[in-house]
Design a protein around this motif. Structure first.
Motif, PDB file in Angstrom:
ATOM      1  N   ARG A  89     -12.081  24.620  16.187  1.00 40.21           N
ATOM      2  CA  ARG A  89     -13.333  24.697  16.945  1.00 40.21           C
ATOM      3  C   ARG A  89     -13.046  24.878  18.440  1.00 40.21           C
ATOM      4  N   LYS A  90     -12.075  24.120  18.964  1.00 36.92           N
ATOM      5  CA  LYS A  90     -11.715  24.235  20.375  1.00 36.92           C
ATOM      6  C   LYS A  90     -11.119  25.603  20.684  1.00 36.92           C
ATOM      7  N   GLU A  98     -11.032  20.423  14.162  1.00 36.04           N
ATOM      8  CA  GLU A  98     -11.375  20.223  15.567  1.00 36.04           C
ATOM      9  C   GLU A  98     -10.606  21.190  16.472  1.00 36.04           C
TER      10      GLU A  98
END
Length: 276
Positions: free
Chosen positions: A255-256, A252
């Motif tokens: 991805r950010k 995550e």
């Protein structure tokens, strides 16, 4: 010494209560220290697994914010004369110290976010926790003491947010010297006292210990409210279910970071175009 029977009984009862509460305090402190040690060990594990990615994302977000501020200022200057400053800039000029810069600025550039000191994060956090426990206003024995502790607790929080080990150590030294002075003034319990003096000293010590035990109990009850403790529990339960929470969080964060990098590049392109 000629004690009456009732006072002898009262003194014995107070001493028994003090002995019991001292044992309770010792047990609570041991339990709290053990739980804090578990939390600290988990924080090291978190840093090892995700710390660099969290820092990278924070730096990207700071860089994007810096470009946005610069772009707003440049657009205002295009629509107004050069003496105009947007509200945010006027506020910073009035209330914040201007940055020291001896270089000639031909054109505005995106400020580089300050680097955080990495060397002593664990020591800073450990000392902060110790001071937060000892300076807590709930341990105050009077209104004046509560005011003092509240002010010092604010200073402890400010120093911790700034990552200033020097300030925290200075506050620790101040606390130690103050505790020595308070201890010297506290009435001692000796057999040479009158029955009234002995009872008063025992009662004062009992009230102080009860206050300290309540504070320790509150800390233990509220540990689960910490975000890091919640994450620690999630990681433990995840392992039982065959999940790797750190791996999920890593994906995550990556991805950010990718998304924020694209955003940074787009905003930087706008900045470069305006700066030509």
């Amino acid at each position: 010494m000629n004690f009456t029977e009732s006072n002898i009984t009262k003194i014995e009862r107070l001493r028994a209560e003090l002995h019991e509460i001292h044992q309770s305090i010792k047990t609570a402190e041991t339990e709290l220290d053990a739980q804090l040690a578990d939390i600290e060990a988990f924080e090291f594990e978190f840093e090892a697994n995700l710390g660099s990615l969290v820092d990278q994302l924070n730096l990207l977000e700071a860089e994007v914010d810096a470009y946005i501020v610069q772009i707003k200022q440049m657009r205002h200057e295009q629509h107004f004369d050069g003496s105009y400053r947007p509200v945010e800039e006027q506020y910073r000029r009035i209330w914040e110290a201007p940055p020291i810069n001896n270089k000639k600025q031909d054109a505005p550039s995106a400020p580089i976010p300050p680097k955080q000191a990495q060397a002593s994060k664990a020591e800073i956090k450990r000392l902060y926790r110790q001071l937060a426990r000892k300076f807590h206003p709930d341990l105050a024995e009077s209104d004046g003491e509560r005011v003092f502790r509240t002010e010092k607790m604010r200073a402890v929080n400010d120093a911790y947010r700034a990552g200033s080990m020097v300030e925290l150590m200075a506050l620790a030294d101040e606390l130690e010297s103050r505790e020595k002075r308070v201890e010297e003034k506290r009435p001692s319990i000796t057999d040479s006292q009158t029955e009234k003096q002995m009872i008063e000293a025992l009662e004062q010590e009992l009230v102080r210990c009860q206050r300290k035990l309540r504070h320790l109990d509150n800390q233990l009850r509220n540990l689960h409210n910490r975000s890091m403790v919640e994450l620690m529990v999630d990681v433990k339960f995840g392992k039982r279910q065959g999940r790797d929470i750190f791996a999920e969080m890593r994906s995550e964060l990556e991805r950010k970071i990718a998304k924020k990098t694209v955003e940074r590049d787009m905003i930087k392109s706008q900045f470069d175009n305006l700066n030509r």
